[in-house]
Design a protein around this motif. Structure first.
Motif, PDB file in Angstrom:
ATOM      1  N   TRP A  11     -76.004  22.108 -20.720  1.00  7.93           N
ATOM      2  CA  TRP A  11     -76.467  22.488 -22.046  1.00  7.93           C
ATOM      3  C   TRP A  11     -77.435  23.662 -21.927  1.00  7.93           C
ATOM      4  CZ3 TRP A  11     -77.831  18.141 -26.076  1.00  7.93           C
ATOM      5  CH2 TRP A  11     -77.729  18.675 -27.366  1.00  7.93           C
ATOM      6  N   GLY A  12     -76.890  24.845 -22.109  1.00 14.42           N
ATOM      7  CA  GLY A  12     -77.686  26.061 -22.001  1.00 14.42           C
ATOM      8  C   GLY A  12     -78.180  26.555 -23.338  1.00 14.42           C
ATOM      9  N   THR A  13     -78.703  27.767 -23.343  1.00 13.68           N
ATOM     10  CA  THR A  13     -79.223  28.372 -24.569  1.00 13.68           C
ATOM     11  C   THR A  13     -78.119  28.679 -25.559  1.00 13.68           C
ATOM     12  OG1 THR A  13     -81.072  29.358 -23.355  1.00 13.68           O
ATOM     13  CG2 THR A  13     -80.537  30.314 -25.499  1.00 13.68           C
ATOM     14  N   SER A  14     -76.973  29.146 -25.064  1.00 18.62           N
ATOM     15  CA  SER A  14     -75.919  29.631 -25.951  1.00 18.62           C
ATOM     16  C   SER A  14     -74.750  28.674 -26.127  1.00 18.62           C
ATOM     17  CB  SER A  14     -75.385  30.976 -25.444  1.00 18.62           C
ATOM     18  OG  SER A  14     -74.891  30.852 -24.121  1.00 18.62           O
ATOM     19  N   ARG A  15     -74.588  27.679 -25.247  1.00 19.53           N
ATOM     20  CA  ARG A  15     -73.456  26.763 -25.419  1.00 19.53           C
ATOM     21  C   ARG A  15     -73.712  25.448 -24.704  1.00 19.53           C
ATOM     22  NH1 ARG A  15     -68.425  28.247 -21.396  1.00 19.53           N
ATOM     23  NH2 ARG A  15     -69.642  28.699 -19.519  1.00 19.53           N
ATOM     24  N   LEU A  16     -72.927  24.462 -25.107  1.00 21.44           N
ATOM     25  CA  LEU A  16     -72.958  23.125 -24.524  1.00 21.44           C
ATOM     26  C   LEU A  16     -71.556  22.779 -24.060  1.00 21.44           C
ATOM     27  CD1 LEU A  16     -73.940  20.180 -24.017  1.00 21.44           C
ATOM     28  CD2 LEU A  16     -73.590  19.761 -26.464  1.00 21.44           C
ATOM     29  N   ARG A  17     -71.452  22.312 -22.824  1.00 19.11           N
ATOM     30  CA  ARG A  17     -70.182  21.827 -22.302  1.00 19.11           C
ATOM     31  C   ARG A  17     -70.374  20.367 -21.897  1.00 19.11           C
ATOM     32  NH1 ARG A  17     -69.217  25.864 -17.506  1.00 19.11           N
ATOM     33  NH2 ARG A  17     -71.486  25.677 -17.458  1.00 19.11           N
ATOM     34  N   LEU A  18     -69.594  19.488 -22.492  1.00 19.04           N
ATOM     35  CA  LEU A  18     -69.669  18.056 -22.201  1.00 19.04           C
ATOM     36  C   LEU A  18     -68.365  17.577 -21.570  1.00 19.04           C
ATOM     37  CD1 LEU A  18     -71.327  16.713 -25.472  1.00 19.04           C
ATOM     38  CD2 LEU A  18     -72.370  16.728 -23.198  1.00 19.04           C
ATOM     39  N   PHE A  19     -68.486  16.686 -20.592  1.00 17.90           N
ATOM     40  CA  PHE A  19     -67.317  16.154 -19.894  1.00 17.90           C
ATOM     41  C   PHE A  19     -67.407  14.631 -19.855  1.00 17.90           C
ATOM     42  CE2 PHE A  19     -68.478  20.272 -18.175  1.00 17.90           C
ATOM     43  CZ  PHE A  19     -67.286  20.968 -18.119  1.00 17.90           C
ATOM     44  N   LEU A  20     -66.363  13.958 -20.306  1.00 10.92           N
ATOM     45  CA  LEU A  20     -66.261  12.507 -20.159  1.00 10.92           C
ATOM     46  C   LEU A  20     -65.485  12.225 -18.888  1.00 10.92           C
ATOM     47  CD1 LEU A  20     -66.647   9.633 -21.348  1.00 10.92           C
ATOM     48  CD2 LEU A  20     -64.407   9.924 -22.448  1.00 10.92           C
ATOM     49  N   GLY A 148     -74.957  36.453 -14.398  1.00 13.29           N
ATOM     50  CA  GLY A 148     -75.021  36.043 -15.791  1.00 13.29           C
ATOM     51  C   GLY A 148     -76.051  36.827 -16.564  1.00 13.29           C
ATOM     52  N   THR A 149     -76.467  36.276 -17.688  1.00 16.70           N
ATOM     53  CA  THR A 149     -77.499  36.918 -18.488  1.00 16.70           C
ATOM     54  C   THR A 149     -78.744  37.157 -17.655  1.00 16.70           C
ATOM     55  OG1 THR A 149     -76.653  35.804 -20.463  1.00 16.70           O
ATOM     56  CG2 THR A 149     -78.872  36.712 -20.595  1.00 16.70           C
ATOM     57  N   ALA A 167     -82.814  38.536 -11.907  1.00 15.64           N
ATOM     58  CA  ALA A 167     -82.673  39.868 -12.506  1.00 15.64           C
ATOM     59  C   ALA A 167     -81.944  39.711 -13.838  1.00 15.64           C
ATOM     60  CB  ALA A 167     -81.889  40.799 -11.584  1.00 15.64           C
ATOM     61  N   PRO A 168     -82.564  40.061 -14.976  1.00 16.31           N
ATOM     62  CA  PRO A 168     -81.925  39.868 -16.278  1.00 16.31           C
ATOM     63  C   PRO A 168     -80.875  40.942 -16.578  1.00 16.31           C
ATOM     64  CG  PRO A 168     -84.082  40.854 -16.587  1.00 16.31           C
ATOM     65  CD  PRO A 168     -83.944  40.588 -15.116  1.00 16.31           C
ATOM     66  N   VAL A 169     -79.902  41.067 -15.682  1.00 13.42           N
ATOM     67  CA  VAL A 169     -78.921  42.148 -15.762  1.00 13.42           C
ATOM     68  C   VAL A 169     -78.096  42.062 -17.038  1.00 13.42           C
ATOM     69  CG1 VAL A 169     -76.917  43.188 -14.639  1.00 13.42           C
ATOM     70  CG2 VAL A 169     -78.819  42.352 -13.263  1.00 13.42           C
ATOM     71  N   ALA A 269     -64.535  36.417 -14.223  1.00 11.04           N
ATOM     72  CA  ALA A 269     -64.545  37.839 -14.580  1.00 11.04           C
ATOM     73  C   ALA A 269     -65.820  38.523 -14.116  1.00 11.04           C
ATOM     74  CB  ALA A 269     -64.369  37.990 -16.093  1.00 11.04           C
ATOM     75  N   LEU A 270     -66.954  37.880 -14.299  1.00  8.41           N
ATOM     76  CA  LEU A 270     -68.225  38.477 -13.883  1.00  8.41           C
ATOM     77  C   LEU A 270     -68.371  38.438 -12.365  1.00  8.41           C
ATOM     78  CD1 LEU A 270     -70.736  39.848 -14.923  1.00  8.41           C
ATOM     79  CD2 LEU A 270     -71.776  37.605 -15.283  1.00  8.41           C
ATOM     80  N   SER A 271     -67.874  37.393 -11.749  1.00  5.86           N
ATOM     81  CA  SER A 271     -67.940  37.299 -10.291  1.00  5.86           C
ATOM     82  C   SER A 271     -67.141  38.420  -9.633  1.00  5.86           C
ATOM     83  CB  SER A 271     -67.427  35.937  -9.824  1.00  5.86           C
ATOM     84  OG  SER A 271     -68.309  34.900 -10.217  1.00  5.86           O
ATOM     85  N   VAL A 272     -66.027  38.815 -10.246  1.00  2.26           N
ATOM     86  CA  VAL A 272     -65.223  39.917  -9.711  1.00  2.26           C
ATOM     87  C   VAL A 272     -66.034  41.204  -9.666  1.00  2.26           C
ATOM     88  CG1 VAL A 272     -63.278  41.442 -10.244  1.00  2.26           C
ATOM     89  CG2 VAL A 272     -62.955  38.968 -10.267  1.00  2.26           C
ATOM     90  N   LEU A 273     -66.826  41.452 -10.696  1.00  3.11           N
ATOM     91  CA  LEU A 273     -67.650  42.658 -10.730  1.00  3.11           C
ATOM     92  C   LEU A 273     -68.702  42.633  -9.628  1.00  3.11           C
ATOM     93  CD1 LEU A 273     -68.192  43.120 -14.585  1.00  3.11           C
ATOM     94  CD2 LEU A 273     -66.469  44.177 -13.122  1.00  3.11           C
ATOM     95  N   TYR A 274     -69.373  41.497  -9.481  1.00  2.00           N
ATOM     96  CA  TYR A 274     -70.377  41.387  -8.421  1.00  2.00           C
ATOM     97  C   TYR A 274     -69.739  41.483  -7.045  1.00  2.00           C
ATOM     98  CZ  TYR A 274     -74.762  40.742 -10.870  1.00  2.00           C
ATOM     99  OH  TYR A 274     -75.902  40.972 -11.607  1.00  2.00           O
ATOM    100  N   ALA A 275     -68.532  40.940  -6.900  1.00  2.00           N
ATOM    101  CA  ALA A 275     -67.834  41.037  -5.616  1.00  2.00           C
ATOM    102  C   ALA A 275     -67.584  42.499  -5.253  1.00  2.00           C
ATOM    103  CB  ALA A 275     -66.517  40.273  -5.682  1.00  2.00           C
ATOM    104  N   GLU A 276     -67.195  43.312  -6.240  1.00  2.00           N
ATOM    105  CA  GLU A 276     -66.971  44.734  -5.981  1.00  2.00           C
ATOM    106  C   GLU A 276     -68.262  45.426  -5.555  1.00  2.00           C
ATOM    107  OE1 GLU A 276     -65.555  48.814  -8.342  1.00  2.00           O
ATOM    108  OE2 GLU A 276     -64.880  46.850  -9.076  1.00  2.00           O
TER     109      GLU A 276
END
Length: 313
Positions: A11-20, A148-149, A167-169, A269-276
């Motif tokens: 449960w972050g600032t922008s979204r919540l993901r719940l798993f049963l 991330g953010t 780093a708030p990139v 998608a973001l990990s691909v950028l950091y990998a490059e």
């Protein structure tokens, strides 16, 4: 209650993901609003989302992220680094939600490599998950990155989180893109994945060429290249992203000494950028899916059903 059935949540600032879950099987998933955009209390929001899940008889819910912040459901004070899974488990905050036991994972704090205070919430659970998914990470010293953010660069020594640097990139990119003149030289241009990718590669290359110290001056090229070189807006935005991620990576490389192999935890998608960017600076990387890491990390902590500090809901 069924001890094999649990509810896990990120449960972050922008979204919540719940798993049963039943055992290690995910029976259902639901998404909800983040802590920063609630129209009701966290307790009410949670109970509405898991309403019919209660029929499965979950024995507990375990939540990580900003739900444990001062603006969340209840504050779970930071655990200081170095911190192992056991240290984090001992500091779980236990509350009651209409008869359902809920445990909230604390964040972590440290004095980072620059000598300043640093904090995280939610990432610690993903890190524990990465260690559970790859036992080799629990031995020796490793560098992990959570893009991330607020990107986190994390050092793990023999399974304990010893330090990290934020780093708030993503936040800087969003501010410059939406609220600066840099993106307005060519308004209305359609964006393409190819243009963004080409611009990103060029931005990283400029950082490799001139170093992260030149970032304030290179950033203005986002505008001047549109005005004078005909750079399309999508390439310009990719260029800006490449500059920011490239500079973040270059600075971290000088802090850590040598990048070596970095475990990248997060959205593909973001990990691909950091990998490059990591490759451009002489390192290597291996991706770790963010959702898988969260679930594995919460599984690591779920044995703490009766641990932690109890507070009123």
């Amino acid at each position: 209650m069924d001890s094999s059935v649990t509810i896990f949540g990120d449960w972050g600032t922008s979204r919540l993901r719940l798993f049963l879950r039943q055992g290690k099987m995910v029976l259902d998933r639901r998404d909800g609003p983040g802590i920063g955009s609630l129209s009701k209390s966290p307790c009410e929001t949670f109970l509405e989302l898991v309403g019919d899940w209660r029929e499965a008889g979950p024995s507990q819910a375990l939540l990580c992220g900003m739900v444990g912040s001062r603006n969340g459901w209840v504050e779970a004070p930071y655990a200081a680094c170095p911190a192992s899974a056991a240290d984090i488990r001992d500091r779980l905050i236990q509350i009651d939600a209409d008869g359902l036991p809920v445990a909230i994972v604390p964040g972590l704090s440290c004095r980072n490599a620059l000598g300043g205070p640093d904090v995280m919430r939610g990432e610690e659970t993903q890190i524990l998950g990465a260690l559970a998914l790859n036992a080799d990470l629990a031995k020796g010293r490793h560098l992990l990155a959570l893009p991330g953010t607020h990107t986190k660069w994390v050092v793990v020594d023999d399974g304990a989180i010893t330090s990290f640097l934020t780093a708030p990139v993503g936040e800087i990119y969003a501010l410059l893109r939406e609220h600066s003149i840099l993106a307005k030289a060519a308004p209305g241009d359609a964006e393409s994945a190819e243009g963004l990718a080409a611009g990103f590669t060029r931005g990283v290359a400029r950082i490799v060429e001139h170093g992260p110290g030149a970032l304030p001056h290179l950033i203005f090229e986002t505008r001047s290249r549109q005005l004078l070189d005909g750079l399309a807006k999508d390439e310009a935005m990719g260029f800006l992203s490449g500059l920011l991620i490239g500079a973040d990576t270059a600075t971290t490389s000088s802090w850590f000494g040598k990048l070596g192999q970095v475990s990248l935890i997060g959205a593909p998608a973001l990990s691909v950028l950091y990998a490059e960017a990591i490759t451009a600076h002489g390192g290597a990387s291996v991706p770790v899916d963010g959702d898988s890491a969260v679930l594995a990390g919460l599984t690591t902590l779920s044995s703490a059903q009766n641990s932690g500090v109890h507070v009123l809901a």
